[in-house]
Structures are given as structure tokens and as C-alpha cells.
Design a protein around this motif. Sequence first.
Motif, PDB file in Angstrom:
ATOM      1  N   LEU A  22      -9.566  -4.188  26.668  1.00  0.00           N
ATOM      2  CA  LEU A  22      -9.164  -3.462  27.875  1.00  0.00           C
ATOM      3  C   LEU A  22      -7.646  -3.405  27.985  1.00  0.00           C
ATOM      4  O   LEU A  22      -7.075  -2.345  28.306  1.00  0.00           O
ATOM      5  N   LEU A  23      -6.988  -4.519  27.698  1.00  0.00           N
ATOM      6  CA  LEU A  23      -5.519  -4.529  27.765  1.00  0.00           C
ATOM      7  C   LEU A  23      -4.912  -3.623  26.698  1.00  0.00           C
ATOM      8  O   LEU A  23      -3.872  -2.994  26.936  1.00  0.00           O
ATOM      9  N   ASN A  24      -5.541  -3.528  25.531  1.00  0.00           N
ATOM     10  CA  ASN A  24      -5.060  -2.591  24.510  1.00  0.00           C
ATOM     11  C   ASN A  24      -5.050  -1.168  25.037  1.00  0.00           C
ATOM     12  O   ASN A  24      -4.153  -0.378  24.729  1.00  0.00           O
ATOM     13  N   GLY A  25      -6.062  -0.826  25.836  1.00  0.00           N
ATOM     14  CA  GLY A  25      -6.114   0.507  26.422  1.00  0.00           C
ATOM     15  C   GLY A  25      -5.146   0.671  27.581  1.00  0.00           C
ATOM     16  O   GLY A  25      -4.464   1.694  27.692  1.00  0.00           O
ATOM     17  N   LEU A  26      -5.060  -0.330  28.438  1.00  0.00           N
ATOM     18  CA  LEU A  26      -4.211  -0.236  29.627  1.00  0.00           C
ATOM     19  C   LEU A  26      -2.735  -0.137  29.276  1.00  0.00           C
ATOM     20  O   LEU A  26      -1.962   0.540  29.964  1.00  0.00           O
ATOM     21  N   ARG A  27      -2.323  -0.810  28.183  1.00  0.00           N
ATOM     22  CA  ARG A  27      -0.890  -0.777  27.874  1.00  0.00           C
ATOM     23  C   ARG A  27      -0.448   0.551  27.271  1.00  0.00           C
ATOM     24  O   ARG A  27       0.741   0.743  27.010  1.00  0.00           O
ATOM     25  N   GLN A  28      -1.390   1.458  27.052  1.00  0.00           N
ATOM     26  CA  GLN A  28      -1.034   2.810  26.630  1.00  0.00           C
ATOM     27  C   GLN A  28      -0.773   3.725  27.826  1.00  0.00           C
ATOM     28  O   GLN A  28      -0.360   4.871  27.664  1.00  0.00           O
ATOM     29  N   ILE A  29      -1.038   3.223  29.029  1.00  0.00           N
ATOM     30  CA  ILE A  29      -0.876   4.022  30.247  1.00  0.00           C
ATOM     31  C   ILE A  29       0.528   3.819  30.809  1.00  0.00           C
ATOM     32  O   ILE A  29       0.967   2.685  31.041  1.00  0.00           O
ATOM     33  N   ASP A  30       1.244   4.892  31.034  1.00  0.00           N
ATOM     34  CA  ASP A  30       2.604   4.818  31.559  1.00  0.00           C
ATOM     35  C   ASP A  30       2.611   4.256  32.977  1.00  0.00           C
ATOM     36  O   ASP A  30       1.703   4.507  33.774  1.00  0.00           O
ATOM     37  N   GLY A  31       3.651   3.499  33.279  1.00  0.00           N
ATOM     38  CA  GLY A  31       3.855   3.029  34.643  1.00  0.00           C
ATOM     39  C   GLY A  31       3.169   1.715  34.973  1.00  0.00           C
ATOM     40  O   GLY A  31       3.204   1.286  36.132  1.00  0.00           O
ATOM     41  N   LEU A  32       2.568   1.072  33.988  1.00  0.00           N
ATOM     42  CA  LEU A  32       1.916  -0.216  34.225  1.00  0.00           C
ATOM     43  C   LEU A  32       2.782  -1.356  33.693  1.00  0.00           C
ATOM     44  O   LEU A  32       3.134  -1.377  32.519  1.00  0.00           O
ATOM     45  N   ASP A  33       3.109  -2.290  34.566  1.00  0.00           N
ATOM     46  CA  ASP A  33       3.802  -3.518  34.182  1.00  0.00           C
ATOM     47  C   ASP A  33       2.730  -4.602  34.124  1.00  0.00           C
ATOM     48  O   ASP A  33       2.263  -5.091  35.156  1.00  0.00           O
ATOM     49  N   ILE A  34       2.321  -4.978  32.914  1.00  0.00           N
ATOM     50  CA  ILE A  34       1.138  -5.825  32.733  1.00  0.00           C
ATOM     51  C   ILE A  34       1.523  -7.277  32.483  1.00  0.00           C
ATOM     52  O   ILE A  34       2.311  -7.575  31.579  1.00  0.00           O
ATOM     53  N   HIS A  35       0.943  -8.158  33.288  1.00  0.00           N
ATOM     54  CA  HIS A  35       1.063  -9.603  33.082  1.00  0.00           C
ATOM     55  C   HIS A  35      -0.333 -10.175  32.889  1.00  0.00           C
ATOM     56  O   HIS A  35      -1.259  -9.830  33.623  1.00  0.00           O
ATOM     57  N   VAL A  36      -0.478 -11.034  31.900  1.00  0.00           N
ATOM     58  CA  VAL A  36      -1.752 -11.678  31.616  1.00  0.00           C
ATOM     59  C   VAL A  36      -1.614 -13.164  31.912  1.00  0.00           C
ATOM     60  O   VAL A  36      -0.652 -13.795  31.481  1.00  0.00           O
ATOM     61  N   VAL A  37      -2.571 -13.712  32.655  1.00  0.00           N
ATOM     62  CA  VAL A  37      -2.597 -15.147  32.934  1.00  0.00           C
ATOM     63  C   VAL A  37      -3.865 -15.705  32.310  1.00  0.00           C
ATOM     64  O   VAL A  37      -4.976 -15.275  32.632  1.00  0.00           O
ATOM     65  N   SER A  38      -3.696 -16.657  31.390  1.00  0.00           N
ATOM     66  CA  SER A  38      -4.836 -17.166  30.636  1.00  0.00           C
ATOM     67  C   SER A  38      -4.757 -18.677  30.486  1.00  0.00           C
ATOM     68  O   SER A  38      -3.741 -19.209  30.033  1.00  0.00           O
ATOM     69  N   THR A  76       3.444  -9.184  29.255  1.00  0.00           N
ATOM     70  CA  THR A  76       3.916 -10.565  29.364  1.00  0.00           C
ATOM     71  C   THR A  76       2.693 -11.446  29.529  1.00  0.00           C
ATOM     72  O   THR A  76       1.904 -11.264  30.469  1.00  0.00           O
ATOM     73  N   ILE A  77       2.526 -12.387  28.596  1.00  0.00           N
ATOM     74  CA  ILE A  77       1.350 -13.248  28.601  1.00  0.00           C
ATOM     75  C   ILE A  77       1.767 -14.648  29.032  1.00  0.00           C
ATOM     76  O   ILE A  77       2.646 -15.264  28.426  1.00  0.00           O
ATOM     77  N   HIS A  78       1.129 -15.146  30.077  1.00  0.00           N
ATOM     78  CA  HIS A  78       1.416 -16.482  30.606  1.00  0.00           C
ATOM     79  C   HIS A  78       0.227 -17.384  30.266  1.00  0.00           C
ATOM     80  O   HIS A  78      -0.851 -17.248  30.851  1.00  0.00           O
ATOM     81  N   TYR A  79       0.435 -18.304  29.325  1.00  0.00           N
ATOM     82  CA  TYR A  79      -0.611 -19.248  28.945  1.00  0.00           C
ATOM     83  C   TYR A  79      -0.466 -20.519  29.786  1.00  0.00           C
ATOM     84  O   TYR A  79       0.623 -21.088  29.881  1.00  0.00           O
ATOM     85  N   LYS A 102      -3.105 -19.537  40.705  1.00  0.00           N
ATOM     86  CA  LYS A 102      -2.609 -18.942  41.960  1.00  0.00           C
ATOM     87  C   LYS A 102      -1.096 -19.090  42.083  1.00  0.00           C
ATOM     88  O   LYS A 102      -0.410 -18.183  42.569  1.00  0.00           O
ATOM     89  N   LYS A 103      -0.577 -20.223  41.636  1.00  0.00           N
ATOM     90  CA  LYS A 103       0.877 -20.426  41.650  1.00  0.00           C
ATOM     91  C   LYS A 103       1.566 -19.396  40.759  1.00  0.00           C
ATOM     92  O   LYS A 103       2.597 -18.807  41.138  1.00  0.00           O
ATOM     93  N   LYS A 104       0.995 -19.145  39.593  1.00  0.00           N
ATOM     94  CA  LYS A 104       1.584 -18.172  38.674  1.00  0.00           C
ATOM     95  C   LYS A 104       1.500 -16.762  39.260  1.00  0.00           C
ATOM     96  O   LYS A 104       2.444 -15.962  39.131  1.00  0.00           O
ATOM     97  N   ILE A 105       0.406 -16.431  39.898  1.00  0.00           N
ATOM     98  CA  ILE A 105       0.273 -15.112  40.529  1.00  0.00           C
ATOM     99  C   ILE A 105       1.366 -14.911  41.568  1.00  0.00           C
ATOM    100  O   ILE A 105       1.995 -13.844  41.631  1.00  0.00           O
ATOM    101  N   ARG A 106       1.616 -15.927  42.385  1.00  0.00           N
ATOM    102  CA  ARG A 106       2.663 -15.807  43.416  1.00  0.00           C
ATOM    103  C   ARG A 106       4.027 -15.606  42.780  1.00  0.00           C
ATOM    104  O   ARG A 106       4.867 -14.852  43.294  1.00  0.00           O
ATOM    105  N   GLU A 107       4.285 -16.282  41.659  1.00  0.00           N
ATOM    106  CA  GLU A 107       5.572 -16.110  40.971  1.00  0.00           C
ATOM    107  C   GLU A 107       5.732 -14.674  40.463  1.00  0.00           C
ATOM    108  O   GLU A 107       6.828 -14.104  40.537  1.00  0.00           O
ATOM    109  N   ILE A 108       4.664 -14.103  39.943  1.00  0.00           N
ATOM    110  CA  ILE A 108       4.725 -12.745  39.384  1.00  0.00           C
ATOM    111  C   ILE A 108       4.808 -11.707  40.505  1.00  0.00           C
ATOM    112  O   ILE A 108       5.470 -10.679  40.359  1.00  0.00           O
ATOM    113  N   ASP A 109       4.149 -11.978  41.630  1.00  0.00           N
ATOM    114  CA  ASP A 109       4.134 -11.086  42.793  1.00  0.00           C
ATOM    115  C   ASP A 109       3.658  -9.673  42.425  1.00  0.00           C
ATOM    116  O   ASP A 109       4.406  -8.695  42.521  1.00  0.00           O
ATOM    117  N   PRO A 110       2.385  -9.541  42.011  1.00  0.00           N
ATOM    118  CA  PRO A 110       1.889  -8.249  41.529  1.00  0.00           C
ATOM    119  C   PRO A 110       1.459  -7.323  42.661  1.00  0.00           C
ATOM    120  O   PRO A 110       1.384  -7.724  43.840  1.00  0.00           O
TER     121      PRO A 110
END
Length: 379
Positions: free
Chosen positions: A27-43, A60-63, A84-92
Motif C-alpha cells: 500500500l505504501l508503494n502505491g501511496l508514495r506515487q501520489i503527489d502531495g503526500l508526506d508519508i511517515h511510517v511508525v512500526s 520517513t520510517i520510525h522504528y 502515540k508519543k511518536k504520532i504527537r511528535e509528527i503531528d499528522p
Amino acid sequence: MKLVMIGPYPLDENKIGGGTQAVTVYLLNGLRQIDGLDIHVVSCRDEIEKERTVNADGMTIHYIPTVKRFGNISLGVVERYRIKKKIREIDPDIVHAQNYPNNGYSALQSGYPAVMTVHGISFKEANLKTGLINWIRKYPVRYIEKACLKKAFRIICISPYVKEMYGTSTQARLYSIENPIDDKYFEIKNREVQGRILFIGHISERKNILDLLKTVNSVKRKMPGIKLNIVGAVDEPEYYDKLKTYIEENDLESNVDFLGRVSEERILEEYAKCSVLALFSLEETAPMVIAQVMAAGKPAIATDVGGVAHLINDGETGFVVQCGDLQKMAESIEQILKDDNLRLKMGKQAKKEAVKRFKGETVARKTHELYKEILSDAS
């Protein structure tokens, strides 16, 4: 639009483990082809000791490290805090969680517009797992499952089966978006080794591999050269030992190979060489392996559990058989292996169906449209 995707993203994209992880990557492979998306992954990852951030191909991948002791029993209280702490830092602008408990619950508690994709019916899967730890875990799993369903406003259903199971248990708006399959599966060239059956999945009782071995043993009497390749990690060692014992007692050593966890490159090779995929599980939602083998242009035989019948058109793209019907399982495998025209016809129809339903760019576009709808509703 700033997106946080919470999901099991691998440390190495060539070593994808499990269906939910594959969905997250594709899904991320497809989404990163779409203009205007700033993608952060938390895993959350078991393999790391300290938090790690990687910039790769426009994402940007946050492990985040998991808790090693008592993590299974506590169902990830610490991990949810860290997410949740990481989500707040990213502020999506929006948060998309792949499954629960940790990912979904964290997204829904984050305070940001959120959507959750349900990949499995957790309480049913938990009941099929063996061992004391799994018996203890199923109660908090059910608790968090109910909490997520109660708190969610929007849920992506990868199969009509999810709607059937959860439609009356949640007030959330339900959206039908099937799992994506990466383009490389559609590009597989057929290099079939005749008589080769493929199984891909974790070695566990839920996957019901013992019935598959019994089927191979039955078909072997008419087709001695039949071969079964089993790809996947051992989840339940006792069940694996039972399978090995059955193989030894029935002289199947030359007919069955356990390949373990392999690279995605090797998985592509297995699809290219197989004649048919066999999946005789006791419970499934929307198995990625069926969608993958369809994309590769090969038929599948699977048990009529969960959402399987929504993937395989019985008699057209493969066969759907009743769980435990060993005679029908054997007859279906034998029919596909012996009838070249049927096998090729089913494979061709399967690929045609897969192109319509599972192309990564199609699924990514539908998902992006849902994000825009959610943000519009929130404004």
C-alpha cells in the motif's frame, strides 16, 4: 497531506513476514506515487533495542523497539504509549492503522482523524492458537478488539467477511477496500514444474497443514512425483513436530519440503514454478497468498472459511472445498494437476480478476480518496 501509517513495516523490504506486513509495504508503494503526500511510517520491531528513523524513497520510517519481557501478556501497553508519543511528535493530518491491538488502539486514542484496517477476526483466530500464553492472551485481545470497534469512526474492510462479522458490533462507517498486490507479482513468468503444490503461511494449527499432508499422501498413490513446498516460519513447534512425524510415518520425505521463512525473491520464484496453491486453513479473512497467486496467473484450492469464497470463484479461478473434506481436497488437487487446459484456463481467469481488484495503484487511489473524505468531514 501528512499521513502516519502505523503498521508492521520490515527492516528489509526483501524480507516481508506475514500478510499484514505485505499489505503495509504494498500500500505504501502505491501511496508514495501520489503527489502531495508526506508519508511517515511508525512500526514496532522486536529486532531493535533503540528507536531508529530512516528516510527511504520519499517516506520517513520510525522504528520503535518492543518490550521483550511480558510484552505478549500485556498486549503492548508500553508500545501503545510509544506509538502515540511518536504520532504527537509528527503531528499528522491523518492516521491510518493496519490492524489492532497496538496499531488500531493507538491510532484511535491519538486524537487525530483516524481510520483502521481490519485484517483478521482476532477472537476467532485467538481461539485456534495453542499454548498457555496464547490462552491467556485471548482475553485481553478480545477486550481491545471490542474497545477498538466501539471507538472507531471508520473501518476499512478488506473482505465482505469483515462486514459480516463486525457489522453489528460497531457504529463505525465501513469501507470496502481490498488488499493491494505489488506489481512484481503480476509480472511473474510461468516456469511451472508440473505436479508442484505450494503452501505459504505460518506453521500453525490454524493453517491446518496436516490435512494438506494427508491430501498429498492420498494423491501420491496415483501421482508418485507430486511435490509440496511449504514456505513459512514455525509459529507452533509442537504442531510442526506433529507434521514431521506424519511425514516420516507415511514416507513423504521425498514429496514434502519445508523451506522456512524465505526472501520475497524466493517467494516469487515459488509462484513461478508451482502448479497450484493449496490453503486448507481453519480460519482466514482475505489471505494475501490467494491474491498473490491469482496475480501470478495460477489457480488456488482453499477451504470455505472466512472470506476465502470472496476471493476464489469456485470452478473458475480455482476450487473452494469444505474444511475437513479430505476426499474433495484430493480430487480437486488431482483434477488441476492432471488437466493442463483447466489449469491454464483457471490461471488466466485468476490473473484477469486480480488485475481488476488488487493492483497496488488502484487500491492506493481508493485509500487516498478515503483520506480526503475523512479530512473533509473533520473540517
